[in-house]
Write a protein that holds these residues in place. Structure first.
Motif, PDB file in Angstrom:
ATOM      1  N   ASP A  91       9.889-101.195 -13.370  1.00 45.15           N
ATOM      2  CA  ASP A  91      11.028-101.005 -14.268  1.00 45.15           C
ATOM      3  C   ASP A  91      10.550-100.798 -15.693  1.00 45.15           C
ATOM      4  N   VAL A  92       9.493-101.510 -16.029  1.00 41.82           N
ATOM      5  CA  VAL A  92       8.967-101.413 -17.396  1.00 41.82           C
ATOM      6  C   VAL A  92       7.468-101.173 -17.321  1.00 41.82           C
ATOM      7  N   LEU A  93       6.962-100.313 -18.193  1.00 42.46           N
ATOM      8  CA  LEU A  93       5.519-100.097 -18.249  1.00 42.46           C
ATOM      9  C   LEU A  93       5.019-100.527 -19.622  1.00 42.46           C
ATOM     10  N   LYS A  94       4.137-101.527 -19.618  1.00 42.04           N
ATOM     11  CA  LYS A  94       3.612-102.048 -20.881  1.00 42.04           C
ATOM     12  C   LYS A  94       2.310-101.346 -21.201  1.00 42.04           C
ATOM     13  N   ILE A  95       2.311-100.619 -22.302  1.00 38.71           N
ATOM     14  CA  ILE A  95       1.098 -99.871 -22.660  1.00 38.71           C
ATOM     15  C   ILE A  95       0.139-100.840 -23.351  1.00 38.71           C
ATOM     16  N   ASP A  96      -1.074-100.909 -22.825  1.00 35.92           N
ATOM     17  CA  ASP A  96      -2.033-101.898 -23.314  1.00 35.92           C
ATOM     18  C   ASP A  96      -2.273-101.753 -24.810  1.00 35.92           C
ATOM     19  N   MET A  97      -2.450-102.893 -25.469  1.00 33.55           N
ATOM     20  CA  MET A  97      -2.561-102.863 -26.934  1.00 33.55           C
ATOM     21  C   MET A  97      -3.840-102.187 -27.412  1.00 33.55           C
ATOM     22  N   LYS A  98      -4.768-101.989 -26.531  1.00 34.35           N
ATOM     23  CA  LYS A  98      -6.009-101.291 -26.927  1.00 34.35           C
ATOM     24  C   LYS A  98      -5.695 -99.863 -27.381  1.00 34.35           C
ATOM     25  N   PHE A  99      -4.633 -99.272 -26.784  1.00 36.54           N
ATOM     26  CA  PHE A  99      -4.245 -97.910 -27.163  1.00 36.54           C
ATOM     27  C   PHE A  99      -3.937 -97.819 -28.651  1.00 36.54           C
ATOM     28  N   LEU A 100      -3.210 -98.842 -29.119  1.00 27.51           N
ATOM     29  CA  LEU A 100      -2.767 -98.791 -30.517  1.00 27.51           C
ATOM     30  C   LEU A 100      -3.928 -98.907 -31.499  1.00 27.51           C
ATOM     31  N   GLU A 101      -5.076 -99.409 -30.983  1.00 27.71           N
ATOM     32  CA  GLU A 101      -6.235 -99.508 -31.880  1.00 27.71           C
ATOM     33  C   GLU A 101      -6.658 -98.130 -32.359  1.00 27.71           C
ATOM     34  N   GLY A 102      -6.304 -97.096 -31.589  1.00 26.03           N
ATOM     35  CA  GLY A 102      -6.677 -95.726 -31.970  1.00 26.03           C
ATOM     36  C   GLY A 102      -5.737 -95.141 -33.021  1.00 26.03           C
ATOM     37  N   ASP A 145       9.540 -91.924 -19.085  1.00 24.13           N
ATOM     38  CA  ASP A 145      10.913 -91.402 -18.993  1.00 24.13           C
ATOM     39  C   ASP A 145      11.105 -90.678 -17.670  1.00 24.13           C
ATOM     40  N   LYS A 146      10.111 -89.809 -17.362  1.00 22.27           N
ATOM     41  CA  LYS A 146      10.242 -88.983 -16.160  1.00 22.27           C
ATOM     42  C   LYS A 146      10.235 -89.825 -14.897  1.00 22.27           C
ATOM     43  N   LEU A 147       9.478 -90.929 -14.925  1.00 20.70           N
ATOM     44  CA  LEU A 147       9.395 -91.779 -13.723  1.00 20.70           C
ATOM     45  C   LEU A 147      10.481 -92.863 -13.721  1.00 20.70           C
ATOM     46  N   GLY A 148      11.363 -92.800 -14.690  1.00 15.41           N
ATOM     47  CA  GLY A 148      12.481 -93.761 -14.734  1.00 15.41           C
ATOM     48  C   GLY A 148      12.059 -95.159 -15.134  1.00 15.41           C
ATOM     49  N   MET A 149      11.000 -95.265 -15.943  1.00 15.87           N
ATOM     50  CA  MET A 149      10.567 -96.599 -16.385  1.00 15.87           C
ATOM     51  C   MET A 149      10.789 -96.717 -17.885  1.00 15.87           C
ATOM     52  N   PHE A 201       5.949 -94.861 -35.827  1.00 19.28           N
ATOM     53  CA  PHE A 201       5.382 -93.815 -34.973  1.00 19.28           C
ATOM     54  C   PHE A 201       5.908 -93.946 -33.541  1.00 19.28           C
ATOM     55  N   LEU A 202       5.937 -95.156 -33.037  1.00 19.83           N
ATOM     56  CA  LEU A 202       6.375 -95.374 -31.649  1.00 19.83           C
ATOM     57  C   LEU A 202       7.841 -95.001 -31.479  1.00 19.83           C
ATOM     58  N   LYS A 203       8.632 -95.313 -32.520  1.00 16.78           N
ATOM     59  CA  LYS A 203      10.061 -94.954 -32.452  1.00 16.78           C
ATOM     60  C   LYS A 203      10.195 -93.434 -32.381  1.00 16.78           C
ATOM     61  N   LYS A 204       9.364 -92.785 -33.204  1.00 21.24           N
ATOM     62  CA  LYS A 204       9.408 -91.317 -33.246  1.00 21.24           C
ATOM     63  C   LYS A 204       9.048 -90.714 -31.879  1.00 21.24           C
ATOM     64  N   CYS A 205       8.090 -91.349 -31.223  1.00 21.25           N
ATOM     65  CA  CYS A 205       7.661 -90.862 -29.893  1.00 21.25           C
ATOM     66  C   CYS A 205       8.692 -91.157 -28.812  1.00 21.25           C
ATOM     67  N   GLY A 206       9.667 -91.959 -29.126  1.00 18.52           N
ATOM     68  CA  GLY A 206      10.698 -92.284 -28.130  1.00 18.52           C
ATOM     69  C   GLY A 206      10.365 -93.514 -27.308  1.00 18.52           C
ATOM     70  N   CYS A 207       9.433 -94.338 -27.794  1.00 17.97           N
ATOM     71  CA  CYS A 207       9.080 -95.560 -27.055  1.00 17.97           C
ATOM     72  C   CYS A 207      10.296 -96.489 -27.022  1.00 17.97           C
ATOM     73  N   CYS A 208      10.606 -97.021 -25.818  1.00 15.88           N
ATOM     74  CA  CYS A 208      11.833 -97.801 -25.674  1.00 15.88           C
ATOM     75  C   CYS A 208      11.722 -99.185 -26.298  1.00 15.88           C
ATOM     76  N   ARG A 209      10.585 -99.841 -26.053  1.00 17.46           N
ATOM     77  CA  ARG A 209      10.453-101.224 -26.502  1.00 17.46           C
ATOM     78  C   ARG A 209       9.116-101.444 -27.201  1.00 17.46           C
ATOM     79  N   VAL A 210       9.094-102.413 -28.092  1.00 17.28           N
ATOM     80  CA  VAL A 210       7.854-102.737 -28.804  1.00 17.28           C
ATOM     81  C   VAL A 210       7.694-104.256 -28.882  1.00 17.28           C
ATOM     82  N   GLN A 211       6.453-104.647 -29.017  1.00 18.34           N
ATOM     83  CA  GLN A 211       6.154-106.084 -29.057  1.00 18.34           C
ATOM     84  C   GLN A 211       4.894-106.243 -29.873  1.00 18.34           C
ATOM     85  N   GLY A 212       4.854-107.240 -30.725  1.00 19.69           N
ATOM     86  CA  GLY A 212       3.615-107.424 -31.491  1.00 19.69           C
ATOM     87  C   GLY A 212       3.816-108.320 -32.689  1.00 19.69           C
ATOM     88  N   TYR A 213       2.696-108.602 -33.347  1.00 17.05           N
ATOM     89  CA  TYR A 213       2.722-109.516 -34.483  1.00 17.05           C
ATOM     90  C   TYR A 213       3.598-108.995 -35.630  1.00 17.05           C
TER      91      TYR A 213
END
Ligand code: C2E
Ligand code: MG
Ligand code: MG
Length: 637
Positions: free
Chosen positions: A552-563, A582-586, A601-613
Motif C-alpha cells: 500500500d505504501v512504499l517507503k523510499i530509503d533515506m539514503k536516496f535523499l543524501e544525493g 503511482d502507476k502501481l497504485g502505491m 522538491f518532493l512535493k514538486k515530484c508528487g511524493c505523497c508522504r514525507v517523514q523526517g527530522y
C-alpha cells in the motif's frame, strides 16, 4: 602372510590406544591379584609364626627360614607391583617399557616361587597347587601376546616337570595331568588375549567416533575442547601464548548447492587436510558445517590463514570460494583460568572475530579490545532483553508521517527505544542487529506492537483524530513466530481496528523465507492491515520485490535523499520512483527529510508522504500531541 603370523603371535605393531587399553586392563587385574597374594602370603607367614611359637607342626629350621624368605620376597614384590599398578591407573606413570619390566619381573618371581614351593610339596607327595596358581595368575589373569604367554607357560611347566621328574619319576597319571593342565593354560591365555584385544579394538572404534569427525577424520568439537584445554594448561604453566583460529568457508552453501553434497563433503575433507598441512603443530578440529578451528603456536597466524586461503582457492570451480578467519591470541592465559569453560569462551571470541568481518572484504581479524567491548555489549543486550521487556525499559517513540499535500500528520511510525537503567537510552541501531543475530528480535517486536495497541486504546482514542501507526517487523519475525497471529491476537485483545495498525516490512525480508512470508502477508491482508515496504532501494532486489509483492505504501530509503543537491541523477531517479508508485497504485513515502528544500522538491515530484527530522524527530508519547500541533501549524502554512 607374515603379517597374519605376527597377528597370531600377538607381535604385530599395535595402535597406541589398543596397547594402552590392554595395559590398563592388566594393571586393573594386578590390583586384585597382588592384593590377594599379599593377603595369602601374610597368612602363610602367620602360620610359620604359629609353628615357631606353638610348635603345632614339625618343620626344620631350614624349611622355616627358606619359606619365610620366599613369602617375604613375594609380598614385597606384590606390594611393589601393586603400587606401580595404582600409579599407572592414576596416569602418573605410563611408560610402556617400565610397565613391561615390572610385569616381567613380577611374573618371573611368582613363577620361580610357584615352582620352588610346589617342588618341595611334590617330593613329599603333596599337591602342586602353588605352582598351578602362580602360573595361572601371571599368564591368564595377566594377558600377554600369545608368543610370550606360551613361552612362559612352556618354560615354567618344562622346568617344573624336569625338576620333579628328576627327584621322583612321574607316573603316567602325573604326565597326563601335567600335560592337560599345560594345554588348558595355553588355551586360556590365548583366549584371554584375543578377548581383551577385541574389546580394545571395539573401544578404540567407539572412542574414535566419539572424538573424531566422521567426514574429515579430524577431531570433533567435544574432543577439541578437551585437547585444547590440556594444551592451554600446559602452555599457561610455561607462560606461553597460543593462537586460536576460527575458520569459515565463504560461499560454502552456494558451492554445496551448485555441486552437490558429495563435492561439498570433498571440499570439507580437503579443507581439513589443508589445515593439518599448514598447521602441523596445531590441534585441528571441525566444529560444525564449514566451521573449523585450529589451536596453534602463535607464530604469524595471519600468514597461516593466507596460505590456507591460497590452497583452498586452487580447489574452486566457478563458485567463488574463500575463507574468513577470526584469531584470538592468548597472553599465556594470565587472565583466564584454564579448563573446559575457558576454552569455550576463547572459541567464542575467535568466532566473534570472524563474524565481525562477515560483510567486509577482510579475510582475517584479531579479537582485540574493541571487539571485546562490542561482544560485551551484545551479550548485555541478549541477556537483558527479557528483563527489559518485563520491567518496562523498552519504550516506543513515535515519529509523525506527513501528508505532503496538506502538510498535516497522517500517520505515525513506532520506533523502539531501550531506556536502560545502567547504560542509558540505547538506539535501535545498537540493539536491533544484536537481537536479530541472536534470534530474539520477535520478542521485542511483539512487545512494541503490544505497546502500540495499548497506546492506541488508552491515549490516541481520546484524541480528536486517531492516526494509524506503522510498526516495523524484522525478516526473522516470519521465521521465529507466527507474526500475523500475534498481531491479530493483540489487535483483538486491545480492540484495535486493523486499519489503525500498519505493517512495515523491509525489503531485505522479501529475499528470505518466501514461504513463511507469503503466508504471513496473506494473513495480514485478510485481516485488512495495510502493508508498507520499508527501506526501498537500500538493497539489491528492489524491482523484483515490486514485481512479486503488492504494497500500500512504499517507503523510499533515506539514503536516496543524501544525493539531493549533490548528484544530478538524483532528481530524475526520485521522480521516476514516485511515478512508478503511482502507476502501481502505491503511496510514495520519502523518509529522512531534513530540510525545507528537500520537502519542496518532493512535493514538486508528487511524493505523497514525507517523514523526517524536518518535521519531527521520533518522540515519546507524552510529547507527541505538542509536536503534532506544531506540525499542523508549520506544515499547513
Ligand atoms: P526505519 O524503519 O527505516 O526507521 C527510520 C529511522 O530513521 C529511525 O531510526 C528514525 O529515527 C530515523 N530517521 C527518521 N527521520 C530521519 C531524518 O530525517 N534523518 C535521519 N538521519 N534519520 C531519520 P531509528 O529509530 O534509529 O531506527 C533505525 C531502524 O531500526 C529502523 O529503520 C528500523 O529498521 C529499526 N527499528 C526501529 N524500531 C524497530 C522495531 O520496533 N522493530 C524492528 N524490527 N525494527 C525496528
Ligand atoms: Mg520503518
Ligand atoms: Mg526505513
Amino acid at each position: 602372510m607374515i603379517e597374519k603370523i605376527k597377528v597370531l603371535l600377538g607381535i604385530e605393531k599395535k595402535d597406541p590406544y589398543v596397547r594402552d587399553y590392554m595395559e590398563s586392563s592388566n594393571m586393573r587385574a594386578v590390583k586384585y591379584m597382588c592384593s590377594f597374594v599379599i593377603f595369602v602370603e601374610t597368612w602363610m607367614i602367620f602360620r610359620i609364626i604359629r609353628i615357631v611359637l606353638f610348635g603345632i607342626e614339625t618343620r626344620s629350621p631350614e624349611w622355616i627360614k627358606v619359606h619365610l624368605r620366599l613369602y617375604i620376597l613375594l609380598i614385597i614384590s606384590s606390594i611393589l607391583m601393586l603400587l606401580y599398578a595404582l600409579a599407572y591407573l592414576r596416569g602418573k606413570l605410563r611408560s610402556h617399557v617400565i610397565t613391561q619390566t615390572f610385569k616381567g619381573a613380577y611374573c618371573l618371581i611368582s613363577v620361580v616361587f610357584g615352582i620352588y614351593v610346589s617342588y618341595l610339596d611334590y617330593i613329599k607327595g603333596e599337591q602342586i597347587m602353588g605352582f598351578l596358581t602362580m602360573v595361572l595368575f601371571v599368564t591368564c589373569l595377566l594377558v600377554w601376546p600369545p608368543l610370550i604367554s606360551v613361552l612362559i607357560i612352556t618354560a615354567s611347566f618344562g622346568v617344573f616337570y624336569y625338576l620333579c621328574d628328576l627327584a621322583v619319576p612321574a607316573t603316567v597319571a602325573t604326565d597326563v595331568n601335567m600335560f592337560t593342565t599345560y594345554i588348558a593354560m595355553v588355551m586360556i591365555s590365548i583366549g584371554n588375549y584375543r578377548q581383551r584385544k577385541s574389546e580394545a579394538l571395539k573401544d578404540a572404534g567407539l572412542e574414535y567416533t566419539s572424538t573424531h569427525d566422521d567426514l574429515t577424520g579430524i577431531l570433533n568439537m567435544y574432543f577439541f575442547r578437551e585437547e585444547a584445554g590440556k594444551r592451554f594448561k600446559a602452555a599457561s604453566s610455561r607462560g606461553e601464548s597460543l593462537a586460536l583460529i576460527y575458520f569459515d568457508i565463504v560461499n560454502f552453501k552456494t558451492y554445496n548447492e551448485r555441486y552437490g553434497f558429495t563435492e561439498g563433503n570433498r571440499l570439507l575433507a580437503n579443507m581439513a587436510d589443508v589445515l593439518k598441512e599448514i598447521f602441523p603443530d596445531g590441534i585441528v578440529a571441525r566444529l560444525s558445517d564449514d566451521h573449523f578451528i585450529v589451536l596453534a603456536p602463535p607464530d604469524d597466524p595471519e600468514k597461516g590463514v593466507q596460505k590456507v586461503q591460497e590452497k583452498l582457492v586452487l580447489e574452486q570451480g566457478d563458485v567463488y570460494l574463500g575463507i574468513k578467519a577470526g584469531i584470538y591470541l592468548t597472553d599465556g592465559m594470565k587472565k583466564d583460568k584454564s579448563g573446559v569453560e575457558d576454552i569455550n569462551i576463547l572459541c567464542d571470541r575467535s568466532r566473534f572475530a570472524v563474524k565481525s568481518i562477515k560483510h567486509t572484504p577482510d579475510i582475517c581479524c584479531f579479537f582485540d579490545e574493541e571487539l571485546h567491548e562490542l561482544q560485551r555489549r551484545k551479550h548485555y543486550i541478549v541477556s537483558r532483553i527479557d528483563k527489559a521487556i518485563e520491567q518496562g525499559h523498552i519504550r516506543v517513540y513515535y515519529q509523525p508521517i506527513i501528508d505532503a499535500k496538506s502538510g498535516k500528520a497522517c500517520a505515525l511510525e513506532a520506533l523502539a527505544r531501550w531506556d536502560d537503567p545502567e547504560k542509558g537510552l540505547l538506539s535501535p541501531g545498537v540493539f536491533i542487529e544484536t537481537l536479530e543475530e541472536y534470534r530474539q528480535i520477535h520478542k521485542l517486536d511483539i512487545h512494541i506492537i503490544e505497546i502500540v495497541c495499548r497506546d492506541l486504546k488508552e491515549f490516541f482514542s481520546k484524541w480528536e483524530e486517531v492516526l494509524p501507526v506503522s510498526v516495523n517487523l524484522s525478516r526473522l519475525d516470519f521465521e521465529l513466530c507466527d507474526i500475523a497471529s500475534e498481531v491479530r491476537h493483540l489487535a483483538e485483545k486491545y480492540e484495535i481496528s486493523s486499519d489503525l495498525l500498519e505493517i512495515e516490512i523491509t525489503e531485505s525480508a522479501l529475499s528470505h523465507n518466501p514461504e513463511e512470508l507469503d503466508r504471513a502477508m496473506n494473513n495480514f491482508r485478510i485481516a485488512k492491515h495495510n502493508l508498507w515496504l520499508d527501506d526501498f532501494g537500500a538493497g539489491y532486489s528492489s524491482f523484483n520485490v515490486l514485481k512479486d509483492y503488492s504494497f500500500d505504501v512504499l517507503k523510499i530509503d533515506m539514503k536516496f535523499l543524501e544525493g539531493f543537491g549533490k548528484n544530478e541523477r538524483f532528481e530524475p531517479i526520485m521522480q521516476s520512483i514516485i511515478t512508478l508508485c503511482d502507476k502501481l497504485g502505491m503511496l510514495s513515502l520519502a523518509e529522512g527529510v531534513e530540510t525545507e528544500e528537500e520537502y519542496e522538491f518532493l512535493k514538486k515530484c508528487g511524493c505523497c508522504r514525507v517523514q523526517g527530522y524536518y518535521f519531527s524527530k521520533p518522540v515519546p508519547i507524552d510529547k507527541l500531541q505538542r509536536v503534532l500541533a506544531e506540525i499542523h501549524f508549520e506544515g499547513g502554512g
